[in-house]
Design a protein around this motif. Structure first.
Motif, short mmCIF file in Angstrom:
data_model
loop_
_atom_site.label_atom_id
_atom_site.label_comp_id
_atom_site.label_asym_id
_atom_site.label_seq_id
_atom_site.Cartn_x
_atom_site.Cartn_y
_atom_site.Cartn_z
N PHE A 1 0.80 -1.24 0.00
CA PHE A 1 0.00 0.00 0.00
C PHE A 1 0.84 1.28 0.00
O PHE A 1 0.40 2.32 0.50
CB PHE A 1 -1.00 0.01 1.17
N SER A 2 2.04 1.20 -0.54
CA SER A 2 2.84 2.43 -0.69
C SER A 2 2.19 3.37 -1.71
O SER A 2 2.39 4.57 -1.67
CB SER A 2 4.25 2.09 -1.14
N GLU A 3 1.43 2.79 -2.64
CA GLU A 3 0.81 3.61 -3.69
C GLU A 3 -0.55 4.11 -3.20
O GLU A 3 -1.39 3.30 -2.78
CB GLU A 3 0.66 2.80 -4.98
N PRO A 4 -0.78 5.42 -3.24
CA PRO A 4 -2.06 5.95 -2.73
C PRO A 4 -3.27 5.35 -3.44
O PRO A 4 -4.33 5.21 -2.83
CB PRO A 4 -1.96 7.46 -3.00
N GLU A 5 -3.10 4.96 -4.70
CA GLU A 5 -4.22 4.38 -5.45
C GLU A 5 -4.64 3.05 -4.83
O GLU A 5 -5.84 2.77 -4.70
CB GLU A 5 -3.82 4.18 -6.92
N ALA A 6 -3.66 2.21 -4.48
CA ALA A 6 -3.98 0.91 -3.88
C ALA A 6 -4.65 1.11 -2.52
O ALA A 6 -5.67 0.48 -2.21
CB ALA A 6 -2.71 0.06 -3.74
N GLN A 7 -4.08 2.02 -1.72
CA GLN A 7 -4.65 2.30 -0.40
C GLN A 7 -6.09 2.80 -0.51
O GLN A 7 -6.98 2.38 0.23
CB GLN A 7 -3.77 3.34 0.32
N ALA A 8 -6.33 3.71 -1.46
CA ALA A 8 -7.67 4.30 -1.62
C ALA A 8 -8.70 3.23 -1.97
O ALA A 8 -9.80 3.20 -1.41
CB ALA A 8 -7.64 5.39 -2.70
N LEU A 9 -8.35 2.34 -2.87
CA LEU A 9 -9.30 1.30 -3.28
C LEU A 9 -9.57 0.33 -2.12
O LEU A 9 -10.72 -0.05 -1.87
CB LEU A 9 -8.76 0.55 -4.52
N ALA A 10 -8.50 -0.02 -1.41
CA ALA A 10 -8.66 -0.93 -0.27
C ALA A 10 -9.59 -0.30 0.77
O ALA A 10 -10.51 -0.95 1.27
CB ALA A 10 -7.30 -1.25 0.34
N ASP A 11 -9.37 0.98 1.08
CA ASP A 11 -10.21 1.65 2.08
C ASP A 11 -11.66 1.73 1.61
O ASP A 11 -12.59 1.50 2.38
CB ASP A 11 -9.69 3.09 2.34
N PHE A 12 -11.84 2.06 0.33
CA PHE A 12 -13.20 2.21 -0.19
C PHE A 12 -13.96 0.89 -0.10
O PHE A 12 -15.09 0.84 0.37
CB PHE A 12 -13.16 2.72 -1.63
N VAL A 13 -13.32 -0.18 -0.55
CA VAL A 13 -14.01 -1.48 -0.55
C VAL A 13 -14.23 -1.96 0.88
O VAL A 13 -15.27 -2.57 1.18
CB VAL A 13 -13.25 -2.53 -1.41
N THR A 14 -13.30 -1.66 1.77
CA THR A 14 -13.48 -2.06 3.17
C THR A 14 -14.80 -1.49 3.72
O THR A 14 -15.53 -2.16 4.44
CB THR A 14 -12.28 -1.59 4.01
N ASN A 15 -15.10 -0.25 3.35
CA ASN A 15 -16.33 0.39 3.84
C ASN A 15 -17.61 -0.22 3.31
O ASN A 15 -18.66 -0.07 3.92
CB ASN A 15 -16.31 1.89 3.48
N ASP B 1 -6.78 -10.77 -5.48
CA ASP B 1 -6.40 -11.66 -4.38
C ASP B 1 -6.63 -11.00 -3.02
O ASP B 1 -7.04 -11.65 -2.07
CB ASP B 1 -4.93 -12.09 -4.51
N TRP B 2 -6.35 -9.72 -2.93
CA TRP B 2 -6.58 -9.01 -1.66
C TRP B 2 -8.07 -9.01 -1.32
O TRP B 2 -8.47 -9.30 -0.19
CB TRP B 2 -6.04 -7.58 -1.72
N MET B 3 -8.91 -8.73 -2.31
CA MET B 3 -10.36 -8.72 -2.09
C MET B 3 -10.82 -10.12 -1.66
O MET B 3 -11.67 -10.28 -0.79
CB MET B 3 -11.11 -8.32 -3.37
N PHE B 4 -10.26 -11.13 -2.29
CA PHE B 4 -10.62 -12.52 -2.02
C PHE B 4 -10.17 -12.94 -0.62
O PHE B 4 -10.97 -13.47 0.17
CB PHE B 4 -9.96 -13.40 -3.09
N ASN B 5 -8.90 -12.68 -0.30
CA ASN B 5 -8.33 -13.15 0.97
C ASN B 5 -8.68 -12.27 2.15
O ASN B 5 -8.95 -12.76 3.24
CB ASN B 5 -6.80 -13.22 0.87
N GLU B 6 -8.64 -10.98 1.94
CA GLU B 6 -8.76 -10.05 3.07
C GLU B 6 -10.16 -9.46 3.21
O GLU B 6 -10.49 -8.91 4.25
CB GLU B 6 -7.74 -8.91 2.95
N ARG B 7 -10.96 -9.50 2.16
CA ARG B 7 -12.29 -8.91 2.23
C ARG B 7 -13.40 -9.90 1.91
O ARG B 7 -14.53 -9.54 1.65
CB ARG B 7 -12.38 -7.66 1.32
N ASN B 8 -12.99 -11.18 1.87
CA ASN B 8 -13.98 -12.26 1.79
C ASN B 8 -14.90 -12.16 0.57
O ASN B 8 -16.07 -12.53 0.64
CB ASN B 8 -14.80 -12.27 3.09
N ILE B 9 -14.38 -11.65 -0.54
CA ILE B 9 -15.18 -11.59 -1.77
C ILE B 9 -14.78 -12.82 -2.59
O ILE B 9 -13.73 -12.85 -3.23
CB ILE B 9 -14.93 -10.26 -2.53
N LYS B 10 -15.63 -13.84 -2.55
CA LYS B 10 -15.20 -15.18 -2.97
C LYS B 10 -15.39 -15.49 -4.45
O LYS B 10 -15.14 -16.60 -4.90
CB LYS B 10 -15.89 -16.24 -2.10
N VAL B 11 -15.88 -14.50 -5.19
CA VAL B 11 -15.84 -14.64 -6.65
C VAL B 11 -15.02 -13.46 -7.17
O VAL B 11 -15.47 -12.31 -7.11
CB VAL B 11 -17.24 -14.67 -7.29
#
Ligand code: 0X9
Ligand code: ZN
Length: 416
Positions: A274-288, A361-371
């Motif tokens: 998550f050094s790249e602000p774009e990756a961090q932003a998407l991760a935060d948005f989907v987490t919400n 893979d992050w969405m799958f492993n860390e955010r439980n989005i299984k498709v």
């Protein structure tokens, strides 16, 4: 007077076109990797900043790499190939001639359509039109800002409360222009089509779509370097710029050689997750909105693959892999229907190469989005990233079929 005309012309068109990087006589080779020695050589070539550019990475002995070679390096490259008994094939003789053809059909102020590629501004203007025209079901969102301060915009399409959700992220790799061209076509179909399957998807699914995710890289690929892939954040201690945003997510980051630590490599994973602000932003948005998302899709090119987790391992497979294969088969079959285009489906690590720290893979492993699926659109290397605009519509039609089948199969298997 002449100078005045020149200056005015530069002012009208923007100086950017004058400074575009050129790819005259840059040749793309397919290189077969048949032994360990050859593998070591290709690995080395792929991280050299000047003269070589990796278009299609490789996954070891038995695979092939697509490498663009500058005219300056050609004779050295030729000798290296001969000396080490490589089998090679020319895929694109002169990359610049494809770029020239592409830009002659590139209409700066064209009305929006799918017969040419568009700039970020034109895509954002079109998004604004869509938001205004379909305000009853379309709402805008912004996940955050890029390194250079651009808004990373998206739209949500929702016809009613309580729908399951599908997230689509497009153009994380800047040079993969067919991906955003395809997603805008898809949005248009979703909003306007009377076809039962599309109406059903419009009414009973919430769509979250980011048409251009790597905004800085995308603008850079239009204005400066058609072959740019990564973000545009400088890397401290290096002259090379940017990280591969699709290697920067905090899931098995940098494991198993699925990303490189060399900032000059096309698959540089960044100095830290998550050094790249774009990756961090998407991760935060989907987490919400994690509980609202059932399926996560990422659009790429090229190679004609449908790729599901895992990316970080060639042998480890998700527990629902049998379901994922069913979904992949349904999508691949549907994609082939309009024009016979063949897509290979399976886990990233087993059918393509190991790629760690990817968004899917992050969405799958860390955010439980299984498709979770990555689409690698046309073609197989004839044009690669510089896919002529005449392919936009057929590619997009195939993609629409693929997404419909993917959704229907996922629903039948209980994921929606
Ligand atoms: O290497 C990539 O990031 C993708 N291929 S590309 O040629 N467009 O660069 C494939 C990534 C697929 N894997 C996952 N998202 N898990
Ligand atoms: Zn890509």
């Amino acid at each position: 007077m002449k100078l005045f005309i020149l200056i005015s012309a530069l002012a009208v068109f923007g100086v950017s076109w004058a400074e575009q990087l050129r790819y005259d006589n840059h040749t793309v080779y397919k290189v077969l990797i048949e032994n360990e020695n050859q593998l070591t050589i290709v690995k080395h070539l792929s991280t050299l900043p000047n003269g070589y550019n990796l278009w299609k990475p490789f996954h070891g002995v038995g695979s092939d790499a697509h490498i663009m070679v500058s005219p300056k390096m050609k004779s050295a490259f030729d000798s290296l190939m001969k000396l080490n008994d490589f089998g090679t094939e020319v895929l694109i003789e002169n990359v610049q001639s494809l770029i020239d053809e592409e830009s002659s059909s590139y209409k700066r102020d064209a009305t929006f359509g799918w017969t040419s590629y568009h700039s970020l501004d034109t895509i954002y203007d079109w998004i604004d039109d869509i938001i205004a025209e379909y305000s009853n079901i379309v709402t805008p969102f912004v996940i955050g800002k890029s390194y250079e301060g651009r808004e990373i915009r998206g739209i949500k399409i929702s016809s009613k409360d309580g729908n399951p959700g599908i997230f689509i992220e497009t153009n994380v790799h800047a040079r993969e222009w067919i991906t955003s061209a395809t997603v805008t076509y898809f949005i248009n179909q979703l909003l306007t089509s009377d076809r039962a399957e599309l109406k059903n998807m419009r009414e009973n699914i919430d769509w979250y779509i980011i048409p251009v995710y790597n905004v800085d890289g995308f603008v850079y690929s239009h204005e400066k370097d058609r072959m740019w892939r990564k973000s545009r954040q400088p890397v401290s201690g290096s002259n090379c710029m940017g990280a591969d945003i699709n290697r920067n997510f905090d899931s098995h980051w940098m494991e198993n050689g699925g990303a490189l630590s060399d900032p000059c490599a096309e698959t540089f994973g960044g100095p830290k997750p998550f050094s790249e602000p774009e990756a961090q932003a998407l991760a935060d948005f989907v987490t919400n909105i994690q509980d609202k998302i059932n399926i996560y899709l990422s659009f790429h090119s090229y190679g004609q693959y449908l790729l599901c987790p895992y990316g970080h391992s060639a042998t480890e497979l998700p527990t629902n892999y049998a379901d994922l294969l069913e979904i992949g088969k349904a999508a691949a079959d549907a994609i082939s229907r309009p024009y016979g285009t063949k897509f290979t489906y399976g886990s990233t690590g087993s059918v393509l190469y190991v790629a760690s720290g990817t968004s899917v893979d992050w969405m799958f492993n860390e955010r439980n989005i299984k498709v979770g699926w990555t689409f690698e659109f046309r073609d197989k290397g004839r044009y690669g990233f510089v896919l002529p605009a005449t392919h936009i519509k057929p590619n997009a039609e195939e993609a629409v079929e693929g997404v419909i089948a993917l959704v229907e199969k996922s629903s039948a298997l209980g994921y929606l």
